[in-house]
Design an enzyme around this catalytic site. Sequence first.
Site, PDB file in Angstrom:
ATOM      1  N   ARG A 142     119.342  56.372  82.708  1.00  0.00           N
ATOM      2  CA  ARG A 142     120.793  56.569  82.655  1.00  0.00           C
ATOM      3  C   ARG A 142     121.171  57.369  81.402  1.00  0.00           C
ATOM      4  NH1 ARG A 142     124.004  52.873  85.300  1.00  0.00           N
ATOM      5  NH2 ARG A 142     126.015  53.864  85.430  1.00  0.00           N
ATOM      6  N   TYR A 145     121.247  61.237  81.114  1.00  0.00           N
ATOM      7  CA  TYR A 145     122.510  61.765  81.654  1.00  0.00           C
ATOM      8  C   TYR A 145     123.608  61.658  80.591  1.00  0.00           C
ATOM      9  CZ  TYR A 145     126.761  61.741  84.544  1.00  0.00           C
ATOM     10  OH  TYR A 145     128.008  61.987  85.070  1.00  0.00           O
TER      11      TYR A 145
HETATM   12  C1  UGA Z   1     128.458  56.933  88.019  1.00  0.00           C
HETATM   13  C2  UGA Z   1     128.070  58.044  87.039  1.00  0.00           C
HETATM   14  O1  UGA Z   1     127.058  57.658  86.208  1.00  0.00           O
HETATM   15  C3  UGA Z   1     129.195  58.500  86.193  1.00  0.00           C
HETATM   16  O2  UGA Z   1     128.885  59.657  85.500  1.00  0.00           O
HETATM   17  C4  UGA Z   1     130.372  58.794  86.967  1.00  0.00           C
HETATM   18  O3  UGA Z   1     131.384  59.167  86.087  1.00  0.00           O
HETATM   19  C5  UGA Z   1     130.747  57.566  87.714  1.00  0.00           C
HETATM   20  O4  UGA Z   1     129.700  57.202  88.612  1.00  0.00           O
HETATM   21  C6  UGA Z   1     132.008  57.830  88.444  1.00  0.00           C
HETATM   22  O5  UGA Z   1     132.082  57.758  89.667  1.00  0.00           O
HETATM   23  O6  UGA Z   1     132.967  58.168  87.745  1.00  0.00           O
HETATM   24  P1  UGA Z   1     128.530  54.290  88.100  1.00  0.00           P
HETATM   25  O7  UGA Z   1     129.907  53.765  87.934  1.00  0.00           O
HETATM   26  O8  UGA Z   1     127.420  53.421  87.576  1.00  0.00           O
HETATM   27  O9  UGA Z   1     128.447  55.698  87.370  1.00  0.00           O
HETATM   28  O10 UGA Z   1     128.216  54.616  89.658  1.00  0.00           O
HETATM   29  P2  UGA Z   1     128.238  53.793  90.997  1.00  0.00           P
HETATM   30  O11 UGA Z   1     127.068  54.250  91.793  1.00  0.00           O
HETATM   31  O12 UGA Z   1     129.542  53.915  91.656  1.00  0.00           O
HETATM   32  O13 UGA Z   1     127.941  52.280  90.589  1.00  0.00           O
HETATM   33  C7  UGA Z   1     128.929  51.382  90.182  1.00  0.00           C
HETATM   34  C8  UGA Z   1     128.312  50.008  90.114  1.00  0.00           C
HETATM   35  O14 UGA Z   1     128.061  49.531  91.425  1.00  0.00           O
HETATM   36  C9  UGA Z   1     126.973  49.923  89.389  1.00  0.00           C
HETATM   37  O15 UGA Z   1     126.975  48.735  88.655  1.00  0.00           O
HETATM   38  C10 UGA Z   1     125.934  49.853  90.502  1.00  0.00           C
HETATM   39  O16 UGA Z   1     124.767  49.202  90.120  1.00  0.00           O
HETATM   40  C11 UGA Z   1     126.713  49.068  91.549  1.00  0.00           C
HETATM   41  N1  UGA Z   1     126.323  49.280  92.969  1.00  0.00           N
HETATM   42  C12 UGA Z   1     126.166  50.522  93.476  1.00  0.00           C
HETATM   43  C13 UGA Z   1     126.204  48.180  93.795  1.00  0.00           C
HETATM   44  O17 UGA Z   1     126.320  47.010  93.349  1.00  0.00           O
HETATM   45  N2  UGA Z   1     125.945  48.367  95.119  1.00  0.00           N
HETATM   46  C14 UGA Z   1     125.776  49.593  95.662  1.00  0.00           C
HETATM   47  O18 UGA Z   1     125.552  49.688  96.902  1.00  0.00           O
HETATM   48  C15 UGA Z   1     125.904  50.716  94.812  1.00  0.00           C
END
Ligand code: UGA
Length: 338
Positions: A142, A145
């Site tokens: 992570r 990035y």
């Molecule tokens: C990502 C990128 O790293 C950022 O750069 C970006 O700005 C951000 O998305 C965004 O959309 O703005 P993140 O929030 O971690 O960051 O991305 P997601 O894949 O949406 O994950 C959000 C959370 O949900 C994480 O904790 C992940 O582990 C969790 N998740 C994801 C689940 O619990 N289930 C899933 O099916 C997918």
Amino acid sequence: MRLLILGAGGFIGTNLVDHLSRHTDHELVGVDVSDEKLERASYPELTFHQCSFSADVVKQELVDCDVVVDLVAFANPSLYVEKPLDVFKLNFLQNMDIVDLCVEHNKHLIQYSTCEVYGRPTGPTYKEDETELVTGPIAKHRWIYASGKQLLERVIHAHGLEGDLTYSIIRPFNFVGPRFDYLVDAGETGGPRVFAHYMSALLTGGPMYLVDGGEQRRSFTHIDDASRGFETILDDPRAKNEIYNIGNPPNDVSIRELATMMRDIYGDLTKSTPISQLVDISGEEFYGVGYEDHTRVPADIEKLRSLGWEPRHDLDETLRETMAWYLEQEASTIREAS
Ligand code: UGA
């Protein structure tokens, strides 16, 4: 003004094109390797080049424009686990070429960065000019990035100090809306971001995975609020050489709560009882070795508020409108196939 939008075919880019063409009379030039999400016929006034960002035509368009909007990036966590070097090359090295061109040709740069630059939370909110930027171990991808984006911001800032570049930097906080990430098959792991995973699960009846317990938090921002935030930054001379969060703090929610809300809204929109179940999964199982998650505290948005911007869409509305868009896409795909 003539705006060159690099990444105009992506989620943020297509919504920006849509917003600017409806609300402003700026001349818009878009570049992207794909036009899949961009309904080009709806924007006859948009000049669009489907090509690599390093193509000669991009350099020519850059010379002819007033403002460069740089959205070029991989942003999905699955990509930074699977292809950390590609992420670094695109998000830092290729973006540096764009920065250099802006310096050479004296163009104002609006750079999309990420809320990930803040890294692990050190306080109740993230403030653009005060919060410590704290990343994790090298083996957790992570942070390549986050570090790449952070370094890009630092280089842009340094150019500003040297006086050879004017810029604004935007740090997005989990934007969602029409044309967000692609859908996947039931039970698939990795791939798109959480909203698209849950939408896919609801449509297919597959599991809604809670990665590492689902207690981690995010605050989701409606893409229309994000596009208005961009316009505020573009128009206001006080935004020159400044960094802005674009987020919606009251929309803060745990991922478990998000899954439940989306199930309820789905049931409401489709007048059905969703069969998808919430299923626990580890981060490594879902994304692969090297994944590190973190909770994210909400953005402090006072800086952008001071320019007159305010987010307008609460969480229910943000999710409902985005889900309705996906349902409409599904319905029109079925109509076309029959
Ligand atoms: C990502 C990128 O790293 C950022 O750069 C970006 O700005 C951000 O998305 C965004 O959309 O703005 P993140 O929030 O971690 O960051 O991305 P997601 O894949 O949406 O994950 C959000 C959370 O949900 C994480 O904790 C992940 O582990 C969790 N998740 C994801 C689940 O619990 N289930 C899933 O099916 C997918």
